[in-house]
Scaffold this motif. Structure first.
Motif, PDB file in Angstrom:
ATOM      1  N   ILE A 109     -64.715   6.744  94.580  1.00 56.64           N
ATOM      2  CA  ILE A 109     -63.265   6.577  94.353  1.00 56.64           C
ATOM      3  C   ILE A 109     -62.647   5.532  93.596  1.00 56.64           C
ATOM      4  O   ILE A 109     -61.316   5.626  93.424  1.00 56.64           O
ATOM      5  CB  ILE A 109     -62.639   6.344  95.911  1.00 56.64           C
ATOM      6  CG1 ILE A 109     -63.276   5.079  96.299  1.00 56.64           C
ATOM      7  CG2 ILE A 109     -62.938   7.459  96.819  1.00 56.64           C
ATOM      8  CD1 ILE A 109     -62.494   4.414  97.495  1.00 56.64           C
ATOM      9  N   GLY A 110     -63.557   5.111  92.507  1.00 58.74           N
ATOM     10  CA  GLY A 110     -62.800   4.351  91.424  1.00 58.74           C
ATOM     11  C   GLY A 110     -63.177   3.147  91.519  1.00 58.74           C
ATOM     12  O   GLY A 110     -63.352   2.465  93.000  1.00 58.74           O
ATOM     13  N   THR A 111     -63.108   1.993  90.713  1.00 60.19           N
ATOM     14  CA  THR A 111     -63.492   0.714  90.700  1.00 60.19           C
ATOM     15  C   THR A 111     -64.709   0.121  91.613  1.00 60.19           C
ATOM     16  O   THR A 111     -64.932  -0.886  91.924  1.00 60.19           O
ATOM     17  CB  THR A 111     -62.255  -0.219  90.932  1.00 60.19           C
ATOM     18  OG1 THR A 111     -62.069   0.081  92.612  1.00 60.19           O
ATOM     19  CG2 THR A 111     -61.103   0.176  90.491  1.00 60.19           C
ATOM     20  N   GLY A 112     -65.732   1.029  91.301  1.00 58.22           N
ATOM     21  CA  GLY A 112     -66.992   0.957  91.978  1.00 58.22           C
ATOM     22  C   GLY A 112     -67.124   1.106  93.567  1.00 58.22           C
ATOM     23  O   GLY A 112     -68.323   0.638  93.992  1.00 58.22           O
TER      24      GLY A 112
ATOM     25  N   HIS B 293     -60.063  15.518  98.957  1.00 64.42           N
ATOM     26  CA  HIS B 293     -60.056  14.523  97.864  1.00 64.42           C
ATOM     27  C   HIS B 293     -60.073  15.014  96.464  1.00 64.42           C
ATOM     28  O   HIS B 293     -59.084  14.621  95.827  1.00 64.42           O
ATOM     29  CB  HIS B 293     -61.338  13.562  97.923  1.00 64.42           C
ATOM     30  CG  HIS B 293     -61.336  12.418  97.170  1.00 64.42           C
ATOM     31  ND1 HIS B 293     -62.075  12.426  96.043  1.00 64.42           N
ATOM     32  CD2 HIS B 293     -60.493  11.368  97.140  1.00 64.42           C
ATOM     33  CE1 HIS B 293     -62.080  11.591  95.137  1.00 64.42           C
ATOM     34  NE2 HIS B 293     -60.852  10.661  95.717  1.00 64.42           N
ATOM     35  N   TYR B 294     -60.778  15.894  95.987  1.00 70.26           N
ATOM     36  CA  TYR B 294     -60.796  16.452  94.801  1.00 70.26           C
ATOM     37  C   TYR B 294     -59.570  17.134  94.495  1.00 70.26           C
ATOM     38  O   TYR B 294     -59.037  17.018  93.175  1.00 70.26           O
ATOM     39  CB  TYR B 294     -62.055  16.993  94.455  1.00 70.26           C
ATOM     40  CG  TYR B 294     -63.310  16.185  94.316  1.00 70.26           C
ATOM     41  CD1 TYR B 294     -63.379  15.251  93.392  1.00 70.26           C
ATOM     42  CD2 TYR B 294     -64.479  16.617  94.811  1.00 70.26           C
ATOM     43  CE1 TYR B 294     -64.431  14.272  93.259  1.00 70.26           C
ATOM     44  CE2 TYR B 294     -65.602  15.733  94.615  1.00 70.26           C
ATOM     45  CZ  TYR B 294     -65.444  14.515  94.054  1.00 70.26           C
ATOM     46  OH  TYR B 294     -66.328  13.895  93.885  1.00 70.26           O
TER      47      TYR B 294
ATOM     48  N   VAL C  57     -57.393   3.415  94.636  1.00 71.89           N
ATOM     49  CA  VAL C  57     -58.566   2.895  95.508  1.00 71.89           C
ATOM     50  C   VAL C  57     -57.617   2.744  96.657  1.00 71.89           C
ATOM     51  O   VAL C  57     -58.345   2.965  98.048  1.00 71.89           O
ATOM     52  CB  VAL C  57     -59.402   2.004  94.770  1.00 71.89           C
ATOM     53  CG1 VAL C  57     -60.470   1.408  95.827  1.00 71.89           C
ATOM     54  CG2 VAL C  57     -60.067   2.626  93.545  1.00 71.89           C
ATOM     55  N   LYS C  58     -56.567   1.808  96.612  1.00 73.00           N
ATOM     56  CA  LYS C  58     -55.809   1.261  98.024  1.00 73.00           C
ATOM     57  C   LYS C  58     -55.595   2.595  98.628  1.00 73.00           C
ATOM     58  O   LYS C  58     -55.686   2.452  99.790  1.00 73.00           O
ATOM     59  CB  LYS C  58     -54.960   0.259  97.429  1.00 73.00           C
ATOM     60  CG  LYS C  58     -54.180  -0.368  98.607  1.00 73.00           C
ATOM     61  CD  LYS C  58     -52.847  -1.301  98.124  1.00 73.00           C
ATOM     62  CE  LYS C  58     -52.026  -1.374  98.787  1.00 73.00           C
ATOM     63  NZ  LYS C  58     -52.515  -2.381  99.782  1.00 73.00           N
ATOM     64  N   LYS C  59     -55.012   3.616  98.028  1.00 78.00           N
ATOM     65  CA  LYS C  59     -54.270   4.540  98.471  1.00 78.00           C
ATOM     66  C   LYS C  59     -55.476   5.364  99.567  1.00 78.00           C
ATOM     67  O   LYS C  59     -55.288   5.960 100.492  1.00 78.00           O
ATOM     68  CB  LYS C  59     -53.656   5.606  97.576  1.00 78.00           C
ATOM     69  CG  LYS C  59     -52.454   5.967  97.915  1.00 78.00           C
ATOM     70  CD  LYS C  59     -51.800   7.062  97.153  1.00 78.00           C
ATOM     71  CE  LYS C  59     -50.977   6.479  95.781  1.00 78.00           C
ATOM     72  NZ  LYS C  59     -50.598   7.539  95.001  1.00 78.00           N
ATOM     73  N   GLU C  60     -56.633   5.380  98.889  1.00 78.77           N
ATOM     74  CA  GLU C  60     -57.674   6.271  99.300  1.00 78.77           C
ATOM     75  C   GLU C  60     -58.319   5.307 100.682  1.00 78.77           C
ATOM     76  O   GLU C  60     -58.389   6.072 101.648  1.00 78.77           O
ATOM     77  CB  GLU C  60     -58.901   6.261  98.229  1.00 78.77           C
ATOM     78  CG  GLU C  60     -59.958   7.139  98.384  1.00 78.77           C
ATOM     79  CD  GLU C  60     -59.791   8.477  98.764  1.00 78.77           C
ATOM     80  OE1 GLU C  60     -59.860   9.227  99.652  1.00 78.77           O
ATOM     81  OE2 GLU C  60     -58.602   9.016  97.959  1.00 78.77           O
ATOM     82  N   PHE C  61     -58.441   3.937 100.437  1.00 85.23           N
ATOM     83  CA  PHE C  61     -58.858   3.318 101.763  1.00 85.23           C
ATOM     84  C   PHE C  61     -57.741   3.323 102.792  1.00 85.23           C
ATOM     85  O   PHE C  61     -58.097   3.524 104.082  1.00 85.23           O
ATOM     86  CB  PHE C  61     -58.660   2.096 101.328  1.00 85.23           C
ATOM     87  CG  PHE C  61     -60.039   1.380 100.827  1.00 85.23           C
ATOM     88  CD1 PHE C  61     -61.266   2.124 100.786  1.00 85.23           C
ATOM     89  CD2 PHE C  61     -59.835   0.451  99.620  1.00 85.23           C
ATOM     90  CE1 PHE C  61     -62.269   1.883 100.037  1.00 85.23           C
ATOM     91  CE2 PHE C  61     -61.136   0.020  99.134  1.00 85.23           C
ATOM     92  CZ  PHE C  61     -62.312   0.666  99.186  1.00 85.23           C
ATOM     93  N   ALA C  62     -56.446   3.614 102.443  1.00 88.83           N
ATOM     94  CA  ALA C  62     -55.498   3.841 103.664  1.00 88.83           C
ATOM     95  C   ALA C  62     -55.635   5.095 104.389  1.00 88.83           C
ATOM     96  O   ALA C  62     -55.261   5.002 105.655  1.00 88.83           O
ATOM     97  CB  ALA C  62     -54.156   3.926 102.791  1.00 88.83           C
ATOM     98  N   VAL C  63     -56.473   6.067 104.035  1.00 87.73           N
ATOM     99  CA  VAL C  63     -56.500   7.361 104.838  1.00 87.73           C
ATOM    100  C   VAL C  63     -57.934   7.389 105.221  1.00 87.73           C
ATOM    101  O   VAL C  63     -58.132   8.622 105.941  1.00 87.73           O
ATOM    102  CB  VAL C  63     -56.043   8.515 104.048  1.00 87.73           C
ATOM    103  CG1 VAL C  63     -54.595   8.534 103.453  1.00 87.73           C
ATOM    104  CG2 VAL C  63     -56.964   8.668 102.555  1.00 87.73           C
TER     105      VAL C  63
END
Lengths: 153, 148
Positions: A89-92, A105-106, B41-47
């Protein structure tokens, strides 16, 4: 941009200045079209990710696959977990998701890029319009200069 | 110092400022890219649901991480990037003002004291240098416009 902060009528510029403006517009256009094709590539990559996720399906259980260790070295393997995949999902950071979640997601990513592509397309269109205006003014100036010279000779 | 040498010094100083300005523009761009990646990434973590395990890539291995820790790290990063952006913004306005001042200084050399009749060769040279500086200035303007 500069055009708004100090209003200059474009037809007041002389030929070298117009050529400079055109060159600058050209540079901006190449930059924008490069970004456009990069976004397209990213979108295609996400699409192929969806295809790959779809291959991790129950009907492929037990089949042998080749796992790349390097570009040229593969070892045989079997899928053990058919329900989950791990998504970058990015940044490692990577997240374990079910197949359905991964596809979602994709798809979200593809959609996000699509909106970006649309705005970029608009910007490119505007730049191209500006460019053609500058080019036509430059053309008419050059013609006027040429006929001036012909009259003097 | 002769007029010519003074103009030379001023214009090279101007070129140096221009280079610094474009370096600052570049780092501003890089920060923007980092900011948007971390926000995604933050948005992704939120869900995330409790079923989703979070891993962090450390060197070549994925290490399992506590989602709350990961969230905190990303929040901290966002905070850091935002403060960096503020810093670079301040730098940008500073460089902008300084280049603008230098430009005026360089232009001052070119116009008032020199008439074409008094120093024909010097005048020609000045016009040339001026054209060069202008070309450089436009180059940076293009770079800034591309960022905008």
């Amino acid at each position: 941009m500069a055009g708004q902060s100090q209003q200059i009528n474009i037809s007041d510029l002389d030929v070298p200045q117009l050529a400079d403006v055109r060159k600058q517009l050209e540079e901006e256009l190449t930059h924008l079209t490069n970004s456009f094709s990069q976004l397209k590539q990213a979108q295609a990559k996400f699409r192929s990710c969806i295809d790959s996720v779809k291959e991790v399906a129950p009907q492929n259980q037990g089949k042998t696959i080749l796992v790349p260790l390097t570009n040229s070295l593969y070892v045989p393997g079997k899928l053990s977990d058919l329900e989950n995949v791990i998504v970058d999902i990015g940044t490692g950071y990577y997240v374990k998701k079910t197949r359905a979640e991964a596809v979602k997601h994709y798809e979200g990513k593809i959609d996000y890029i699509r909106t970006n592509l649309e705005t970029l397309q608009e910007t490119i269109q505007k730049k191209q319009d500006n460019m053609s205006v500058v080019a036509s003014i430059l053309q008419s100036k050059l013609q006027a200069q040429a006929s001036d010279k012909a009259n003097k000779d | 110092m002769s007029l010519e040498a003074r103009l030379q010094a001023a214009s090279s100083e101007y070129a140096r400022l221009q280079a610094e300005l474009s370096a600052a523009v570049e780092s501003r761009q890089r920060l923007d890219a980092q900011l948007s990646e971390n926000e995604l990434v933050k948005k992704e973590f939120a869900v995330l649901t409790p079923n989703n395990t979070v891993y962090k890539l450390i060197g070549p291995v994925l290490v399992r991480q506590d989602p709350a820790d990961a969230r905190a790290t990303v929040d901290k990063r966002l905070e850091f990037i935002r403060s960096e952006i503020k810093r670079v913004e301040a730098q940008l306005t500073d460089y902008d003002a300084r280049t603008e001042k230098k430009k005026d200084e360089v232009c001052l050399f070119c116009f008032p004291p020199l008439s074409r009749r008094a120093h024909p060769p010097l005048h020609r040279q000045l016009v040339q240098i001026q054209a060069q500086i202008q070309a450089q200035g436009q180059h940076t303007a293009a770079a800034t416009a591309a960022t905008a």
